[in-house]
Design a protein around this motif. Structure first.
Motif, PDB file in Angstrom:
ATOM      1  N   GLY A 181      14.067  -6.082  -7.559  1.00  0.00           N
ATOM      2  CA  GLY A 181      13.720  -5.049  -6.586  1.00  0.00           C
ATOM      3  C   GLY A 181      12.432  -4.336  -6.940  1.00  0.00           C
ATOM      4  N   LEU A 182      12.213  -4.098  -8.234  1.00  0.00           N
ATOM      5  CA  LEU A 182      10.984  -3.426  -8.655  1.00  0.00           C
ATOM      6  C   LEU A 182       9.760  -4.308  -8.432  1.00  0.00           C
ATOM      7  CD1 LEU A 182      12.055  -1.619 -11.963  1.00  0.00           C
ATOM      8  CD2 LEU A 182      11.705  -0.637  -9.693  1.00  0.00           C
ATOM      9  N   ALA A 183       9.921  -5.627  -8.562  1.00  0.00           N
ATOM     10  CA  ALA A 183       8.800  -6.533  -8.280  1.00  0.00           C
ATOM     11  C   ALA A 183       8.378  -6.421  -6.821  1.00  0.00           C
ATOM     12  CB  ALA A 183       9.187  -7.970  -8.613  1.00  0.00           C
ATOM     13  N   LEU A 184       9.370  -6.312  -5.921  1.00  0.00           N
ATOM     14  CA  LEU A 184       9.065  -6.137  -4.501  1.00  0.00           C
ATOM     15  C   LEU A 184       8.387  -4.788  -4.269  1.00  0.00           C
ATOM     16  CD1 LEU A 184       9.296  -7.037  -1.532  1.00  0.00           C
ATOM     17  CD2 LEU A 184      11.594  -6.035  -1.506  1.00  0.00           C
ATOM     18  N   ILE A 185       8.909  -3.737  -4.891  1.00  0.00           N
ATOM     19  CA  ILE A 185       8.309  -2.413  -4.739  1.00  0.00           C
ATOM     20  C   ILE A 185       6.876  -2.417  -5.263  1.00  0.00           C
ATOM     21  CG2 ILE A 185       8.417  -0.013  -5.539  1.00  0.00           C
ATOM     22  CD1 ILE A 185      11.470  -0.316  -5.558  1.00  0.00           C
ATOM     23  N   GLY A 186       6.671  -3.038  -6.424  1.00  0.00           N
ATOM     24  CA  GLY A 186       5.339  -3.108  -6.990  1.00  0.00           C
ATOM     25  C   GLY A 186       4.365  -3.850  -6.102  1.00  0.00           C
ATOM     26  N   ALA A 187       4.831  -4.954  -5.499  1.00  0.00           N
ATOM     27  CA  ALA A 187       3.969  -5.720  -4.587  1.00  0.00           C
ATOM     28  C   ALA A 187       3.586  -4.883  -3.370  1.00  0.00           C
ATOM     29  CB  ALA A 187       4.685  -6.999  -4.154  1.00  0.00           C
ATOM     30  N   VAL A 188       4.555  -4.165  -2.818  1.00  0.00           N
ATOM     31  CA  VAL A 188       4.289  -3.350  -1.628  1.00  0.00           C
ATOM     32  C   VAL A 188       3.342  -2.198  -1.957  1.00  0.00           C
ATOM     33  CG1 VAL A 188       5.349  -1.813   0.075  1.00  0.00           C
ATOM     34  CG2 VAL A 188       6.447  -3.991  -0.492  1.00  0.00           C
ATOM     35  N   VAL A 189       3.588  -1.513  -3.082  1.00  0.00           N
ATOM     36  CA  VAL A 189       2.724  -0.395  -3.470  1.00  0.00           C
ATOM     37  C   VAL A 189       1.297  -0.883  -3.704  1.00  0.00           C
ATOM     38  CG1 VAL A 189       2.264   1.291  -5.295  1.00  0.00           C
ATOM     39  CG2 VAL A 189       4.585   1.011  -4.417  1.00  0.00           C
ATOM     40  N   ALA A 190       1.157  -2.011  -4.401  1.00  0.00           N
ATOM     41  CA  ALA A 190      -0.180  -2.558  -4.652  1.00  0.00           C
ATOM     42  C   ALA A 190      -0.854  -2.963  -3.346  1.00  0.00           C
ATOM     43  CB  ALA A 190      -0.078  -3.756  -5.589  1.00  0.00           C
ATOM     44  N   GLU A 191      -0.081  -3.488  -2.407  1.00  0.00           N
ATOM     45  CA  GLU A 191      -0.644  -3.867  -1.105  1.00  0.00           C
ATOM     46  C   GLU A 191      -1.130  -2.641  -0.342  1.00  0.00           C
ATOM     47  OE1 GLU A 191       2.388  -6.048   0.858  1.00  0.00           O
ATOM     48  OE2 GLU A 191       2.128  -7.851  -0.362  1.00  0.00           O
ATOM     49  N   PHE A 192      -0.418  -1.526  -0.470  1.00  0.00           N
ATOM     50  CA  PHE A 192      -0.875  -0.293   0.167  1.00  0.00           C
ATOM     51  C   PHE A 192      -2.263   0.091  -0.347  1.00  0.00           C
ATOM     52  CE2 PHE A 192       3.542   0.922   1.507  1.00  0.00           C
ATOM     53  CZ  PHE A 192       3.229   1.180   2.831  1.00  0.00           C
ATOM     54  N   VAL A 193      -2.442  -0.010  -1.667  1.00  0.00           N
ATOM     55  CA  VAL A 193      -3.725   0.347  -2.250  1.00  0.00           C
ATOM     56  C   VAL A 193      -4.801  -0.630  -1.804  1.00  0.00           C
ATOM     57  CG1 VAL A 193      -4.989   0.694  -4.405  1.00  0.00           C
ATOM     58  CG2 VAL A 193      -2.595   1.406  -4.230  1.00  0.00           C
ATOM     59  N   ALA A 194      -4.490  -1.909  -1.832  1.00  0.00           N
ATOM     60  CA  ALA A 194      -5.456  -2.922  -1.394  1.00  0.00           C
ATOM     61  C   ALA A 194      -5.754  -2.787   0.086  1.00  0.00           C
ATOM     62  CB  ALA A 194      -4.921  -4.315  -1.691  1.00  0.00           C
ATOM     63  N   GLY A 195      -4.741  -2.424   0.873  1.00  0.00           N
ATOM     64  CA  GLY A 195      -4.944  -2.279   2.312  1.00  0.00           C
ATOM     65  C   GLY A 195      -5.871  -1.141   2.658  1.00  0.00           C
ATOM     66  N   THR A 196      -5.818  -0.060   1.885  1.00  0.00           N
ATOM     67  CA  THR A 196      -6.711   1.061   2.164  1.00  0.00           C
ATOM     68  C   THR A 196      -8.160   0.694   1.883  1.00  0.00           C
ATOM     69  OG1 THR A 196      -6.358   1.904  -0.083  1.00  0.00           O
ATOM     70  CG2 THR A 196      -4.947   2.778   1.640  1.00  0.00           C
ATOM     71  N   GLY A 197      -8.364  -0.353   1.072  1.00  0.00           N
ATOM     72  CA  GLY A 197      -9.721  -0.820   0.791  1.00  0.00           C
ATOM     73  C   GLY A 197     -10.194  -1.865   1.766  1.00  0.00           C
ATOM     74  N   GLY A 198      -9.341  -2.222   2.737  1.00  0.00           N
ATOM     75  CA  GLY A 198      -9.723  -3.172   3.759  1.00  0.00           C
ATOM     76  C   GLY A 198      -9.333  -4.603   3.483  1.00  0.00           C
ATOM     77  N   ALA A 199      -8.681  -4.864   2.348  1.00  0.00           N
ATOM     78  CA  ALA A 199      -8.263  -6.231   2.034  1.00  0.00           C
ATOM     79  C   ALA A 199      -6.907  -6.487   2.665  1.00  0.00           C
ATOM     80  CB  ALA A 199      -8.185  -6.427   0.525  1.00  0.00           C
ATOM     81  N   LYS A 200      -6.833  -7.479   3.548  1.00  0.00           N
ATOM     82  CA  LYS A 200      -5.576  -7.771   4.215  1.00  0.00           C
ATOM     83  C   LYS A 200      -4.585  -8.337   3.213  1.00  0.00           C
ATOM     84  CE  LYS A 200      -7.113  -8.445   8.956  1.00  0.00           C
ATOM     85  NZ  LYS A 200      -7.055  -9.303  10.147  1.00  0.00           N
ATOM     86  N   ALA A 201      -3.398  -7.750   3.206  1.00  0.00           N
ATOM     87  CA  ALA A 201      -2.377  -8.191   2.277  1.00  0.00           C
ATOM     88  C   ALA A 201      -1.132  -8.589   3.061  1.00  0.00           C
ATOM     89  CB  ALA A 201      -2.099  -7.100   1.254  1.00  0.00           C
ATOM     90  N   GLY A 202      -0.007  -8.049   2.694  1.00  0.00           N
ATOM     91  CA  GLY A 202       1.241  -8.453   3.312  1.00  0.00           C
ATOM     92  C   GLY A 202       1.818  -7.398   4.219  1.00  0.00           C
ATOM     93  N   LEU A 203       3.127  -7.187   4.066  1.00  0.00           N
ATOM     94  CA  LEU A 203       3.825  -6.275   4.964  1.00  0.00           C
ATOM     95  C   LEU A 203       3.342  -4.833   4.839  1.00  0.00           C
ATOM     96  CD1 LEU A 203       7.452  -7.695   4.636  1.00  0.00           C
ATOM     97  CD2 LEU A 203       5.985  -7.783   6.653  1.00  0.00           C
ATOM     98  N   ALA A 204       2.904  -4.450   3.663  1.00  0.00           N
ATOM     99  CA  ALA A 204       2.404  -3.081   3.505  1.00  0.00           C
ATOM    100  C   ALA A 204       1.161  -2.854   4.353  1.00  0.00           C
ATOM    101  CB  ALA A 204       2.097  -2.801   2.030  1.00  0.00           C
ATOM    102  N   TYR A 205       0.268  -3.838   4.374  1.00  0.00           N
ATOM    103  CA  TYR A 205      -0.913  -3.723   5.229  1.00  0.00           C
ATOM    104  C   TYR A 205      -0.509  -3.683   6.697  1.00  0.00           C
ATOM    105  CZ  TYR A 205      -5.326  -4.817   7.502  1.00  0.00           C
ATOM    106  OH  TYR A 205      -6.428  -4.782   8.317  1.00  0.00           O
TER     107      TYR A 205
END
Length: 267
Positions: free
Chosen positions: A191-215
């Motif tokens: 579960g933490l791996a999923l949370i970590g992926a989503v949180v990291a995607e949020f950060v990457a998404g704010t920089g304009g890099a398309k990621a996964g569900l968080a973006y």
């Protein structure tokens, strides 16, 4: 004479939470309809399901990216976490010297260091994976180390009385005894791996890099596509439940017929 379903523990384990979930969704939909809530504030389950069906292609594409990062981070966290635990159990001095750094990774907010990791690592997927590993690795290290240390003193004395090697002691005594702890760590770490992926995607998404569900969530929020945002959240939730269920199944398969935790789950 067959046992009534209401007395069947396996049936109740599935039916009880499923019934509560259905009642919650019904109450949610009725409340939204009765209050005439605009869907851009709080959509009902029907609107969310429609958004999931209408946008299934981009949502599934985003889900694939999130799952790829999650599984990569989970596998790496398991390998590195087990390796660290095996190292710690070899010497108390090694454990006392290095374990605080594992705690340091756990208590450091990944949101604070994710932008740096994304800058340092050129490949976006691997940058997200590193962030997720930092979050997911600690339960593996702590649980497995605890399991390797928690051996029966009488059995340990017997092994040493027969002058077994450290390798035999590790393989035949410590590792089998640590398996329940290890699988407990897997349940948390997945579960933490999923949370970590989503949180990291949020950060990457704010920089304009398309990621996964968080973006997808960020993009839907900016465009006020709230039903689509809830659909992405639903996929994240279902993914987390599926990962936890998979870890429970693996644990039961590995521990069945010999460990009390799995035997109790069968009754």
């Amino acid at each position: 004479m067959s046992t009534p379903l209401i007395q069947n523990e396996n049936f109740v384990k599935v039916a009880a939470p499923l019934g509560v979930g259905i009642l919650f969704l019904l109450f949610w939909e009725i409340a939204v309809q009765a209050l005439e809530m605009p869907k851009y504030i709080l959509p009902g389950p029907i609107e969310i399901f429609k958004a999931l069906i209408d946008g299934w292609q981009p949502l599934l594409g985003a889900l694939y990216i999130t799952l790829k990062v999650t599984f990569l981070a989970f596998v790496i966290a398991v390998v590195l976490g087990v390796a660290a635990s095996l190292l710690f159990v070899q010497s108390k001095w090694i454990e006392m010297s290095l374990f605080p750094y594992a705690v340091l990774m756990q208590v450091t907010p990944v949101v604070a260091i994710a932008p740096l990791i994304i800058i340092w690592v050129d490949d976006t997927t691997w940058a997200l994976t590193v962030c997720a590993v930092i979050i997911a690795i600690f339960p593996i290290i702590s649980n497995t180390t605890l399991g390797l240390r928690s051996v029966d003193p009488n059995l340990l004395s017997m092994f040493r009385m027969y002058r077994t090697s450290r390798w035999q002691e590790l393989v035949r005594l410590r590792i089998p005894g640590a398996l329940p702890y290890f699988f407990g760590g897997l349940r948390i770490s997945s579960g933490l791996a999923l949370i970590g992926a989503v949180v990291a995607e949020f950060v990457a998404g704010t920089g304009g890099a398309k990621a996964g569900l968080a973006y997808m969530i960020l993009q839907s929020g900016y465009n006020l596509q709230i039903p689509r945002m809830f659909a992405a959240l639903l996929l994240i939730t279902l993914t987390g439940i599926a990962l936890f269920a998979l870890m429970v199944w693996l644990s039961n398969r590995a521990l069945q017929n010999w460990h009390e935790s799995a035997l109790q789950g069968e009754h």
